[in-house]
Structures are given as C-alpha cells and as structure tokens.
Design a protein around this motif. Structure first.
Motif, PDB file in Angstrom:
ATOM      1  N   VAL A 191       0.918  -1.121   0.114  1.00 38.12           N
ATOM      2  CA  VAL A 191      -0.179  -0.420   0.151  1.00 38.12           C
ATOM      3  C   VAL A 191       0.753   1.166   0.697  1.00 38.12           C
ATOM      4  O   VAL A 191       1.841   1.514   0.972  1.00 38.12           O
ATOM      5  N   ILE A 192       0.887   2.333  -1.340  1.00 33.09           N
ATOM      6  CA  ILE A 192       0.881   3.203  -0.589  1.00 33.09           C
ATOM      7  C   ILE A 192       0.459   4.615  -0.213  1.00 33.09           C
ATOM      8  O   ILE A 192       0.714   5.077   1.222  1.00 33.09           O
ATOM      9  N   ALA A 193      -1.020   4.155  -0.581  1.00 34.35           N
ATOM     10  CA  ALA A 193      -1.781   5.659   0.398  1.00 34.35           C
ATOM     11  C   ALA A 193      -2.901   5.699  -0.172  1.00 34.35           C
ATOM     12  O   ALA A 193      -3.331   4.759  -0.698  1.00 34.35           O
ATOM     13  N   ARG A 194      -3.717   5.346   0.567  1.00 33.43           N
ATOM     14  CA  ARG A 194      -5.437   5.945   0.398  1.00 33.43           C
ATOM     15  C   ARG A 194      -5.633   6.891  -0.417  1.00 33.43           C
ATOM     16  O   ARG A 194      -5.218   7.633  -0.277  1.00 33.43           O
ATOM     17  N   THR A 195      -6.920   6.504  -1.591  1.00 31.36           N
ATOM     18  CA  THR A 195      -7.668   7.152  -2.392  1.00 31.36           C
ATOM     19  C   THR A 195      -8.314   6.982  -2.775  1.00 31.36           C
ATOM     20  O   THR A 195      -9.185   6.283  -2.320  1.00 31.36           O
ATOM     21  N   ASN A 196      -9.196   8.775  -3.174  1.00 28.87           N
ATOM     22  CA  ASN A 196     -10.524   8.122  -4.611  1.00 28.87           C
ATOM     23  C   ASN A 196     -10.337   7.618  -5.231  1.00 28.87           C
ATOM     24  O   ASN A 196     -12.064   7.103  -5.485  1.00 28.87           O
TER      25      ASN A 196
END
Length: 309
Positions: A191-196
C-alpha cells in the motif's frame, strides 16, 4: 675596691638547675613551615587526629567521594541541567554562524510530484537560526523516507545558505479495494496511500485479499487483447487463485495452476463464440478438460475445450 672571693664568684656565676619538663625541647626532626606554637592547642590536636583518620581510611574515602560525585553529575544530566546548558551554548553558536551567512535561507526541492512542499517543509523542521553547518541531513532524509509516496530521499548542503532536497517517489501500479477503503499500491502489492480513485481510475483494480503476485497476472492479461478490453477487476481468492470480473460483472474463475493457458481459452471464448451474449453470469475455467458456463437463470452448460459453439 671590694675584693671578691673566688668561692663566692663561682657561686654567683653558676647556672641554676633546670626543672624537669621545662626549658628547650628535644628536636626529633625538621618540620618545614610549621612552628611549635601552631601545633599547640585543641584545634591543632583535632586537625592532626582528622588527618590521621583520613590517611588510614583513604581507599574507602576515595570510593565514597567518587560515588557521591558520580551521583551528582548523573543527577545533573537526568534533570536536564547539562542538556539545557549545552543547548543554550549551541543556540548561541548557531546564531553567530547564521549571522555570518550560513543560516538556511534557500531550499531547492526536486522530484516531488505527489508530495506537497508544505509536507516537505514540515518534515524538514528547519528552525530559526538553523545553519547549513549544524543541520542534521541524515535525520532529515530518514524522516522524508517515511512519507507515503517517498521511495528514497536525499538532502544535501549547498554552502553557504541552502539545502537541496531530491525525492524519488513510488510508482502507482494498481488500485486495491478492500471492504471499506480504496488504496493505490505498488508493483509488489504494498500500500502506498489511501485514494478516492479519481486520479488513478485508469489503473488496474484488485479486490478481496492482498494482491500478492498481481503484477504477473496483469502482464499476462495485457497480451490478450479481448480479455484486457473486458477485465474490470481482479480478485484474489484464498491466497491461491484469481477470479476475473469483467465489465458486465461476469465472473471468470481461473485455476490455481496453469491459469496462463486458461487466459488463451478465455480469449477464444470472447472472440470466437460470443459467449457473453448468452446472459452469462459465471464462466468456470478451473477444470483441465471442460469449462462450465452458468447463466443468470441458474442453468449451467458444460462444454469440452476447443468445441465451444
């Protein structure tokens, strides 16, 4: 003149006997810098007794004094007195060096496509009167490397008054949908980052369990034009095999082993048979000799491989 008899003269000139305990003392040695008067009295006797005791117990005295001294110094460090004094000294030196032209006044940043400058500035934490000479670039690099999008970070001094920051950011490879979140991940499934999802809507999508090994599946799908055009998402099942979810929500079940060959079969079904025009809900390619097609009405068709019509 009156004559003096010899007897009487001897009597008058004879020395009187000296009483015991009085008169000149007997000398037993030479004492430099001291007089007898200084040794007389109560204070002198107490002083001599104390010196004698200290000489007799010197090893224990040194140990006790050393322990007390160490305890006092340790208390200063633990209490922060020494640290505050050193910090005050450092701050004073930094102010002088900054006034000499080495204060950090410029910051060059490169490679930050998805990491904002405000985030970088907050992580660098460059204080007032901070100088290029005293700034800890290694600690700054470590802090930058912990940011979500940063793969590597470099911080260099540019004398007299600048720092150069160069970032290498992680490459977004795919999206991963969990039960309650959407993440952008790298090639290894990390995982890199949360996103929409809006910025990365063209990336491949994974669902279900963590998509370990997903890069191999994506590469294999990419060489099958019809399959690639219809795949909407890939779902990891039991950490053993994959399901493909096509754009009309048809589920294609791939086997645990030999799934690469089953992509060839799926390509044939999509191009040559028009299988998706038959109200299909699921295609099961897990068997080596046959495949199964299940429709929305619950009916199922079993067909041998290579004879699909």
């Amino acid at each position: 003149m009156r004559s003096v008899s010899p007897r009487k003269a001897r009597t008058r000139t004879a020395a009187k006997p000296v009483p015991r305990g009085k008169g000149a003392p007997r000398h037993r040695g030479i004492v430099l810098g001291r007089s007898k008067k200084a040794d007389d009295g109560f204070v002198a006797r107490m002083k001599g007794a104390a010196v004698a005791r200290l000489k007799a117990g010197r090893p224990m005295l040194f140990l006790t004094v050393g322990l007390l001294g160490f305890t006092a110094i340790a208390a200063l460090f633990v209490g922060g007195a020494v640290g505050r004094a050193v910090k005050s000294l450092d701050d004073g030196v930094d102010a002088v060096v900054a006034d000499a032209g080495f204060g950090i006044a410029n910051l060059d940043i490169a490679g930050n496509r998805r990491t904002s400058k405000d985030t970088i500035l907050a992580v660098l934490n460059i204080g007032k009167d901070q100088t290029t000479l005293s700034y800890d670039i290694h600690a700054a690099q470590a802090r930058l490397a912990r940011l979500p999008w940063v793969a590597t970070a470099s911080v260099r001094r540019r004398y007299p008054d600048a720092l150069a920051v160069t970032l290498t950011e992680k490459h977004p490879f795919a999206l991963w949908r969990t039960a309650d979140s959407l993440f952008v991940i790298d090639r290894d499934g990390h995982v890199i980052a949360r996103t929409n999802g809006l910025e990365f809507r063209k990336l491949p999508r994974f669902m279900g369990e963590a998509p370990a090994g997903g890069q191999e599946l994506i590469a294999a799908i990419a060489i099958h034009r019809a399959v690639h055009a219809r795949v909407w998402a890939m779902r990891r099942m039991g950490d053993r095999r994959w399901d493909l979810i096509l754009d009309d929500q048809v589920v294609v079940q791939l086997p645990e082993e030999g799934w690469q060959a089953q992509l060839d079969e799926l390509e044939h079904l999509l191009i040559d048979t028009g299988v998706l025009e038959r109200d299909v809900e699921e295609i099961d390619l897990r068997e080596p000799d046959n495949y199964f097609v299940r429709r929305h009405d619950g009916s199922q068709q079993t067909m041998p491989r290579g004879n699909a019509t």
